[in-house]
Design a protein around this motif. Structure first.
Motif, PDB file in Angstrom:
ATOM      1  N   LEU A 252       0.874  -1.094  -0.015  1.00 16.97           N
ATOM      2  CA  LEU A 252       0.013   0.036   0.130  1.00 16.97           C
ATOM      3  C   LEU A 252       0.875   1.323  -0.075  1.00 16.97           C
ATOM      4  CD1 LEU A 252      -2.931  -0.889   2.638  1.00 16.97           C
ATOM      5  CD2 LEU A 252      -2.898  -1.173   0.199  1.00 16.97           C
ATOM      6  N   ASP A 253       0.380   2.165  -0.737  1.00 14.98           N
ATOM      7  CA  ASP A 253       1.249   3.448  -1.033  1.00 14.98           C
ATOM      8  C   ASP A 253       0.732   4.466  -0.576  1.00 14.98           C
ATOM      9  OD1 ASP A 253       3.201   5.403  -1.617  1.00 14.98           O
ATOM     10  OD2 ASP A 253       3.042   4.998  -3.698  1.00 14.98           O
ATOM     11  N   MET A 254       1.160   5.280   0.644  1.00 11.62           N
ATOM     12  CA  MET A 254       0.222   6.115   1.277  1.00 11.62           C
ATOM     13  C   MET A 254       1.209   7.372   1.754  1.00 11.62           C
ATOM     14  SD  MET A 254      -0.851   3.940   4.778  1.00 11.62           S
ATOM     15  CE  MET A 254      -1.538   2.817   4.176  1.00 11.62           C
ATOM     16  N   PRO A 255       0.447   8.424   2.154  1.00 13.56           N
ATOM     17  CA  PRO A 255       1.297   9.594   2.690  1.00 13.56           C
ATOM     18  C   PRO A 255       2.045   9.257   3.877  1.00 13.56           C
ATOM     19  CG  PRO A 255      -0.823  10.385   2.439  1.00 13.56           C
ATOM     20  CD  PRO A 255      -1.045   8.647   2.023  1.00 13.56           C
ATOM     21  N   PHE A 256       3.355   9.565   4.127  1.00 13.51           N
ATOM     22  CA  PHE A 256       4.171   9.288   5.287  1.00 13.51           C
ATOM     23  C   PHE A 256       3.398   9.421   6.461  1.00 13.51           C
ATOM     24  CE2 PHE A 256       7.557   9.414   8.429  1.00 13.51           C
ATOM     25  CZ  PHE A 256       8.489   8.506   7.798  1.00 13.51           C
ATOM     26  N   ASP A 257       2.635  10.427   6.942  1.00 11.78           N
ATOM     27  CA  ASP A 257       2.286  10.690   8.253  1.00 11.78           C
ATOM     28  C   ASP A 257       1.176   9.754   8.658  1.00 11.78           C
ATOM     29  OD1 ASP A 257       0.729  12.173   6.239  1.00 11.78           O
ATOM     30  OD2 ASP A 257      -0.081  13.597   7.768  1.00 11.78           O
ATOM     31  N   SER A 258       0.586   9.032   7.457  1.00  7.96           N
ATOM     32  CA  SER A 258      -0.559   7.954   7.419  1.00  7.96           C
ATOM     33  C   SER A 258       0.084   6.737   7.878  1.00  7.96           C
ATOM     34  CB  SER A 258      -1.425   7.990   6.355  1.00  7.96           C
ATOM     35  OG  SER A 258      -1.898   9.125   6.109  1.00  7.96           O
ATOM     36  N   LEU A 259       1.369   6.396   7.936  1.00  9.86           N
ATOM     37  CA  LEU A 259       1.840   4.989   7.967  1.00  9.86           C
ATOM     38  C   LEU A 259       1.755   4.521   9.355  1.00  9.86           C
ATOM     39  CD1 LEU A 259       5.041   5.700   5.961  1.00  9.86           C
ATOM     40  CD2 LEU A 259       3.112   4.439   5.280  1.00  9.86           C
ATOM     41  N   ILE A 260       2.249   4.853  10.439  1.00  7.85           N
ATOM     42  CA  ILE A 260       2.154   4.559  11.737  1.00  7.85           C
ATOM     43  C   ILE A 260       0.627   4.353  12.159  1.00  7.85           C
ATOM     44  CG2 ILE A 260       2.311   5.278  14.157  1.00  7.85           C
ATOM     45  CD1 ILE A 260       5.417   5.768  13.338  1.00  7.85           C
ATOM     46  N   PRO A 261      -0.018   5.634  11.921  1.00 10.87           N
ATOM     47  CA  PRO A 261      -1.801   5.485  12.158  1.00 10.87           C
ATOM     48  C   PRO A 261      -2.265   3.917  11.383  1.00 10.87           C
ATOM     49  CG  PRO A 261      -1.461   7.701  11.715  1.00 10.87           C
ATOM     50  CD  PRO A 261       0.151   6.765  11.461  1.00 10.87           C
ATOM     51  N   ALA A 262      -1.917   3.822  10.228  1.00 14.28           N
ATOM     52  CA  ALA A 262      -2.134   2.618   9.506  1.00 14.28           C
ATOM     53  C   ALA A 262      -1.757   1.259  10.047  1.00 14.28           C
ATOM     54  CB  ALA A 262      -1.971   2.734   8.018  1.00 14.28           C
ATOM     55  N   LEU A 263      -0.633   1.422  10.745  1.00 15.32           N
ATOM     56  CA  LEU A 263      -0.091   0.055  11.476  1.00 15.32           C
ATOM     57  C   LEU A 263      -0.835  -0.068  12.697  1.00 15.32           C
ATOM     58  CD1 LEU A 263       2.321  -1.727  11.157  1.00 15.32           C
ATOM     59  CD2 LEU A 263       3.540  -0.278  12.362  1.00 15.32           C
ATOM     60  N   MET A 264      -1.163   1.032  13.515  1.00 16.46           N
ATOM     61  CA  MET A 264      -1.698   0.922  14.760  1.00 16.46           C
ATOM     62  C   MET A 264      -3.207   0.439  14.684  1.00 16.46           C
ATOM     63  SD  MET A 264      -0.066   4.164  16.661  1.00 16.46           S
ATOM     64  CE  MET A 264      -0.975   4.009  18.265  1.00 16.46           C
ATOM     65  N   SER A 265      -3.961   0.808  13.434  1.00 12.47           N
ATOM     66  CA  SER A 265      -5.319   0.310  13.444  1.00 12.47           C
ATOM     67  C   SER A 265      -5.398  -0.961  12.887  1.00 12.47           C
ATOM     68  CB  SER A 265      -5.837   1.363  12.456  1.00 12.47           C
ATOM     69  OG  SER A 265      -5.458   1.307  11.333  1.00 12.47           O
ATOM     70  N   GLY A 266      -4.418  -1.669  12.468  1.00 11.98           N
ATOM     71  CA  GLY A 266      -4.507  -2.952  12.139  1.00 11.98           C
ATOM     72  C   GLY A 266      -4.569  -3.098  10.327  1.00 11.98           C
ATOM     73  N   LYS A 267      -4.486  -2.012   9.727  1.00 11.29           N
ATOM     74  CA  LYS A 267      -4.822  -1.818   8.165  1.00 11.29           C
ATOM     75  C   LYS A 267      -3.695  -2.500   7.710  1.00 11.29           C
ATOM     76  CE  LYS A 267      -5.720   1.290   4.344  1.00 11.29           C
ATOM     77  NZ  LYS A 267      -6.026   2.946   4.147  1.00 11.29           N
ATOM     78  N   VAL A 268      -2.477  -2.402   8.302  1.00  8.41           N
ATOM     79  CA  VAL A 268      -1.259  -2.831   7.661  1.00  8.41           C
ATOM     80  C   VAL A 268      -0.255  -3.600   8.594  1.00  8.41           C
ATOM     81  CG1 VAL A 268      -1.097  -1.092   5.906  1.00  8.41           C
ATOM     82  CG2 VAL A 268       0.318  -0.859   7.700  1.00  8.41           C
ATOM     83  N   ASP A 269       0.460  -4.605   8.032  1.00 13.42           N
ATOM     84  CA  ASP A 269       1.077  -5.455   9.101  1.00 13.42           C
ATOM     85  C   ASP A 269       2.600  -4.835   9.343  1.00 13.42           C
ATOM     86  OD1 ASP A 269      -0.912  -7.656   9.175  1.00 13.42           O
ATOM     87  OD2 ASP A 269      -0.316  -8.182   7.230  1.00 13.42           O
ATOM     88  N   LEU A 270       3.181  -4.163   8.316  1.00 14.29           N
ATOM     89  CA  LEU A 270       4.506  -3.535   8.681  1.00 14.29           C
ATOM     90  C   LEU A 270       4.679  -2.248   7.768  1.00 14.29           C
ATOM     91  CD1 LEU A 270       6.438  -4.529   5.851  1.00 14.29           C
ATOM     92  CD2 LEU A 270       6.306  -6.650   7.352  1.00 14.29           C
ATOM     93  N   VAL A 271       5.370  -1.526   8.146  1.00 10.77           N
ATOM     94  CA  VAL A 271       5.908  -0.204   7.294  1.00 10.77           C
ATOM     95  C   VAL A 271       7.415  -0.355   7.221  1.00 10.77           C
ATOM     96  CG1 VAL A 271       6.167   2.246   7.552  1.00 10.77           C
ATOM     97  CG2 VAL A 271       4.129   1.222   8.245  1.00 10.77           C
ATOM     98  N   ALA A 272       7.641  -0.071   5.663  1.00 10.72           N
ATOM     99  CA  ALA A 272       9.014  -0.146   5.201  1.00 10.72           C
ATOM    100  C   ALA A 272       9.197   1.129   4.366  1.00 10.72           C
ATOM    101  CB  ALA A 272       9.576  -1.339   4.439  1.00 10.72           C
ATOM    102  N   ALA A 273       9.559   2.134   5.174  1.00 11.86           N
ATOM    103  CA  ALA A 273       9.615   3.665   4.346  1.00 11.86           C
ATOM    104  C   ALA A 273      10.577   4.449   5.003  1.00 11.86           C
ATOM    105  CB  ALA A 273       8.200   4.333   4.470  1.00 11.86           C
ATOM    106  N   GLY A 274      12.068   3.984   4.816  1.00  5.91           N
ATOM    107  CA  GLY A 274      13.103   4.811   5.320  1.00  5.91           C
ATOM    108  C   GLY A 274      12.889   5.366   6.530  1.00  5.91           C
ATOM    109  N   MET A 275      12.026   4.782   7.486  1.00 13.49           N
ATOM    110  CA  MET A 275      11.565   5.216   8.775  1.00 13.49           C
ATOM    111  C   MET A 275      12.546   5.062  10.013  1.00 13.49           C
ATOM    112  SD  MET A 275       7.884   4.367  11.077  1.00 13.49           S
ATOM    113  CE  MET A 275       6.997   5.467   9.650  1.00 13.49           C
ATOM    114  N   SER A 276      13.162   6.268  10.570  1.00 13.66           N
ATOM    115  CA  SER A 276      13.954   6.210  11.479  1.00 13.66           C
ATOM    116  C   SER A 276      13.241   5.671  12.938  1.00 13.66           C
ATOM    117  CB  SER A 276      14.369   7.667  11.831  1.00 13.66           C
ATOM    118  OG  SER A 276      15.187   8.015  10.890  1.00 13.66           O
ATOM    119  N   ALA A 277      14.007   4.877  13.706  1.00 12.70           N
ATOM    120  CA  ALA A 277      13.241   4.197  14.708  1.00 12.70           C
ATOM    121  C   ALA A 277      13.619   5.061  16.138  1.00 12.70           C
ATOM    122  CB  ALA A 277      13.901   2.813  14.959  1.00 12.70           C
TER     123      ALA A 277
END
Length: 249
Positions: free
Chosen positions: A72-97
């Motif tokens: 799924l391709d989505m705005p960067f600021d939507s990635l963690i909310p999508a993960l927390m809501s269960g919409k996606v299983d993981l995020v791989a987006a050059g994200m700093s931990a």
């Protein structure tokens, strides 16, 4: 009636809790999210296909786990909310931990050290952030770059959904600088639309947090499995080979 409503609410809460308790490892296909304007981590090729370091790393990890990947391709600021809501299983987006993000999601073992490059116009590029005082800095919303720019306290911060829009603001003279990871900056400086119009003025480590794959906080099984594969790839040299392929410059 109120007892009935309370019972139904409890039932729904229990069902939601059970859904989140299940691991993504129980599925045949992992749903992965990214934001595709961050080459060489992730971008789209001439055919519109997702390519890049994060894309190949994620698909390699999934394959070793016996899974397929749906992107799924989505705005960067939507990635963690999508993960927390269960919409996606993981995020791989050059994200700093970062520690702040780690309060909301799990991160894999880091796979790359994060340094940022400041991209400016080619004439009289600044040598440090002090020379950006009183000027406009364009950043992608929801990123560590946005946090850093705001922490300076002496620049005007303009946010955008995509990094190419940030670079375009610099080209058009509406921003003095933008900042992004060094490999990404090199891609944009050499890109057809921006070549000769922007340059990397200086580099800076803006956070001690390195790049990692993000996963749901409650899915410890998925986190452990992904970490196991990344550790295996690190020991075998596959991870280094993947870095060489995408970050060879």
């Amino acid at each position: 009636m109120f007892k009935r409503i309370a019972a139904l609410s409890a039932l729904f809460a229990l069902a939601a809790s059970a859904a989140f308790a299940a691991s993504a490892l129980d599925k045949d296909t992992l749903v992965a999210a990214t934001e595709s304007t961050y080459p060489p981590y992730e971008s789209r090729n001439e055919k519109g296909e997702l390519v890049g370091f994060d894309i190949e790393l994620t698909e390699t990890v999934a394959k070793k786990l016996g899974k397929k990947v749906e992107w799924l391709d989505m705005p960067f600021d939507s990635l963690i909310p999508a993960l927390m809501s269960g919409k996606v299983d993981l995020v791989a987006a050059g994200m700093s931990a970062t520690p702040e993000r780690a309060k909301r999601v799990n991160f894999s073992a880091p796979y790359e050290i994060s340094f940022s490059a400041f991209v400016t116009g080619v004439e009289n590029p600044p040598k440090d952030t002090d020379e950006l005082a009183g000027k406009v800095v364009a950043v992608q919303i929801g990123t560590v770059q946005e946090n850093f720019a705001r922490s300076l306290g002496n620049v005007e911060v303009k946010t955008f959904q995509k990094f190419d829009d940030c670079v375009r603001e610099v080209v058009l003279g509406r921003a003095a600088a933008t900042l992004m990871d060094i490999p990404v900056a090199k891609q944009y400086v050499q890109a057809k639309d921006f070549a000769g119009k922007v340059t990397v003025a200086f580099n800076k480590q803006i956070t001690g947090a390195d790049k990692a794959i993000a996963m749901p906080k409650q899915d410890e099984a998925l986190t452990a499995a992904v970490n196991g594969v990344i550790e295996e790839m690190d020991k075998s040299g596959e991870l280094a080979a993947l870095r060489d392929k995408w970050f060879k410059e």
